[in-house]
Design an enzyme around this catalytic site. Structure first.
Site, PDB file in Angstrom:
ATOM      1  N   LYS A  65      21.356  -2.178  19.209  1.00 54.16           N
ATOM      2  CA  LYS A  65      22.680  -2.333  19.828  1.00 54.16           C
ATOM      3  C   LYS A  65      22.654  -3.000  21.211  1.00 54.16           C
ATOM      4  O   LYS A  65      23.620  -3.655  21.599  1.00 54.16           O
ATOM      5  CB  LYS A  65      23.385  -0.983  19.930  1.00 54.16           C
ATOM      6  CG  LYS A  65      23.861  -0.433  18.596  1.00 54.16           C
ATOM      7  CD  LYS A  65      24.656   0.850  18.792  1.00 54.16           C
ATOM      8  CE  LYS A  65      25.131   1.408  17.464  1.00 54.16           C
ATOM      9  NZ  LYS A  65      25.989   2.599  17.657  1.00 54.16           N
ATOM     10  N   ASN A 125      28.014  -3.175  18.566  1.00 53.20           N
ATOM     11  CA  ASN A 125      27.788  -2.616  17.223  1.00 53.20           C
ATOM     12  C   ASN A 125      28.494  -3.421  16.133  1.00 53.20           C
ATOM     13  O   ASN A 125      28.331  -3.136  14.953  1.00 53.20           O
ATOM     14  CB  ASN A 125      28.237  -1.151  17.158  1.00 53.20           C
ATOM     15  CG  ASN A 125      29.733  -1.004  16.994  1.00 53.20           C
ATOM     16  OD1 ASN A 125      30.507  -1.743  17.607  1.00 53.20           O
ATOM     17  ND2 ASN A 125      30.167  -0.055  16.180  1.00 53.20           N
ATOM     18  N   GLY A 183      24.122   6.543  25.506  1.00 50.24           N
ATOM     19  CA  GLY A 183      24.845   5.371  25.006  1.00 50.24           C
ATOM     20  C   GLY A 183      26.178   5.690  24.366  1.00 50.24           C
ATOM     21  O   GLY A 183      27.177   4.999  24.605  1.00 50.24           O
ATOM     22  N   ASP A 223      22.356  13.308  37.835  1.00 49.56           N
ATOM     23  CA  ASP A 223      22.297  11.943  38.375  1.00 49.56           C
ATOM     24  C   ASP A 223      22.659  10.898  37.318  1.00 49.56           C
ATOM     25  O   ASP A 223      23.267   9.871  37.626  1.00 49.56           O
ATOM     26  CB  ASP A 223      20.899  11.638  38.929  1.00 49.56           C
ATOM     27  CG  ASP A 223      20.674  12.264  40.296  1.00 49.56           C
ATOM     28  OD1 ASP A 223      21.671  12.715  40.906  1.00 49.56           O
ATOM     29  OD2 ASP A 223      19.522  12.317  40.756  1.00 49.56           O
ATOM     30  N   TYR A 278      27.853  14.505  12.527  1.00 46.41           N
ATOM     31  CA  TYR A 278      28.470  14.926  11.257  1.00 46.41           C
ATOM     32  C   TYR A 278      27.456  15.521  10.279  1.00 46.41           C
ATOM     33  O   TYR A 278      27.769  15.761   9.118  1.00 46.41           O
ATOM     34  CB  TYR A 278      29.275  13.798  10.594  1.00 46.41           C
ATOM     35  CG  TYR A 278      28.568  12.487  10.384  1.00 46.41           C
ATOM     36  CD1 TYR A 278      27.650  12.311   9.355  1.00 46.41           C
ATOM     37  CD2 TYR A 278      28.853  11.401  11.206  1.00 46.41           C
ATOM     38  CE1 TYR A 278      27.017  11.098   9.152  1.00 46.41           C
ATOM     39  CE2 TYR A 278      28.229  10.176  11.015  1.00 46.41           C
ATOM     40  CZ  TYR A 278      27.312  10.034   9.989  1.00 46.41           C
ATOM     41  OH  TYR A 278      26.687   8.821   9.793  1.00 46.41           O
TER      42      TYR A 278
END
Length: 277
Positions: free
Chosen positions: A66, A87, A130, A155, A221
């Site tokens: 990605k 994506n 991400g 941080d 899921y």
């Protein structure tokens, strides 16, 4: 001539995208096919050039490509550039254009279960990786004004917040502080891999004191109901697993490629069946 679409990744055999998209093509009587391509990291550039030369109409990008894919595209959508990941790729007028439908797909999925607009909601994001980044920027792009980020490493949450240029009020929290303050949020979004099969007994945040009407959404899921969702359900929360996000991001890519809107509910039920639900 049959239009070609696909997904690239490594591994890729588990992907549900071909089943979902090919069913949508068939349902809409479209002469098109969606194929899963196993692409290793060291040949990503050659693979992208090959797909372009073949005249592929569009393709999805999954782990681990990605971020790296961005070096091989002709154009990148501003939101995808800000997120720092692509994506979905559209092949248009000889150019490969990169988008990110993960975050927007999640926002659409969230809107589908919220009886009120998201813009005025106070939201807590768990995680700063991400997926969290895509969701954070997409929520901000949709006009949400208050998004706090809780992460094991505070941080990293601060870095995510600092990267956003939109006008959003955000605080970086430890998971301990987020646990104490959970009752002040309208929506809690779990974006980490904590609780995913096989470590199903784990949770990033113990749900204990939600206010009435809280939405708790988990991008996982497998299992259908993670520990955090089970705890939230016991508290009377509205819960949502990651199937909706997967379906909505796929439907958005489908729409970008074809100009046609697929049947979301049909897609969702197909994915649930394939997952054994």
């Amino acid at each position: 001539m049959k239009q070609l679409y696909g997904v690239i990744g490594n591994p890729i055999g588990h992907s549900l995208s071909p089943v979902m998209h090919n069913d949508a093509f068939e349902h809409l009587n479209m002469d098109a096919h969606y194929h899963a391509f196993l692409v290793k990291e060291e040949v990503l550039g050659e693979a992208v050039r090959g797909l372009k030369a073949l005249g592929i109409s569009g393709f999805n990008v999954t782990t681990p490509h990605k971020v790296a894919i961005m070096d091989y595209l002709d154009e990148i959508d501003p939101l995808a550039k800000q997120i720092g990941a692509v994506n979905t790729v559209v092949h248009k007028n000889g150019k490969l254009i990169g988008y990110n439908t993960d975050g927007i797909g999640f926002v659409r999925a969230l809107q589908s279960i919220s009886s009120e607009p998201l813009q005025e909601k106070r939201i807590l994001l768990l995680g700063a990786g991400g997926a969290s980044r895509a969701i954070y920027f997409s929520l901000a792009d949709a006009g949400v004004k208050e998004i706090d980020v809780a992460n094991r490493t505070v941080d990293k949450a601060k870095e995510l917040i600092a990267a956003c240029t939109a006008t959003v009020h955000s605080v970086a929290l430890s998971l301990e502080k987020a646990t104490k303050e959970q009752g002040s949020y309208d929506i809690i979004i779990q974006t980490t891999t904590i609780g995913m099969h096989p470590r199903v007994e784990h949770t990033p945040l113990q749900i204990s004191s939600l206010k009435k009407g809280t939405i708790v959404s988990d991008i996982i899921y497998n299992p259908f109901e993670t520990k955090i969702l089970c705890e939230a359900k016991e508290q009377g929360a509205i819960i949502q697993n990651g199937i909706d996000m997967f379906v909505y991001q796929g439907a958005l890519a489908f729409e970008m490629w074809t100009g046609c809107v697929p049947n979301i509910e049909r897609m969702k039920q197909l994915v649930i069946r394939k997952l054994g639900g």
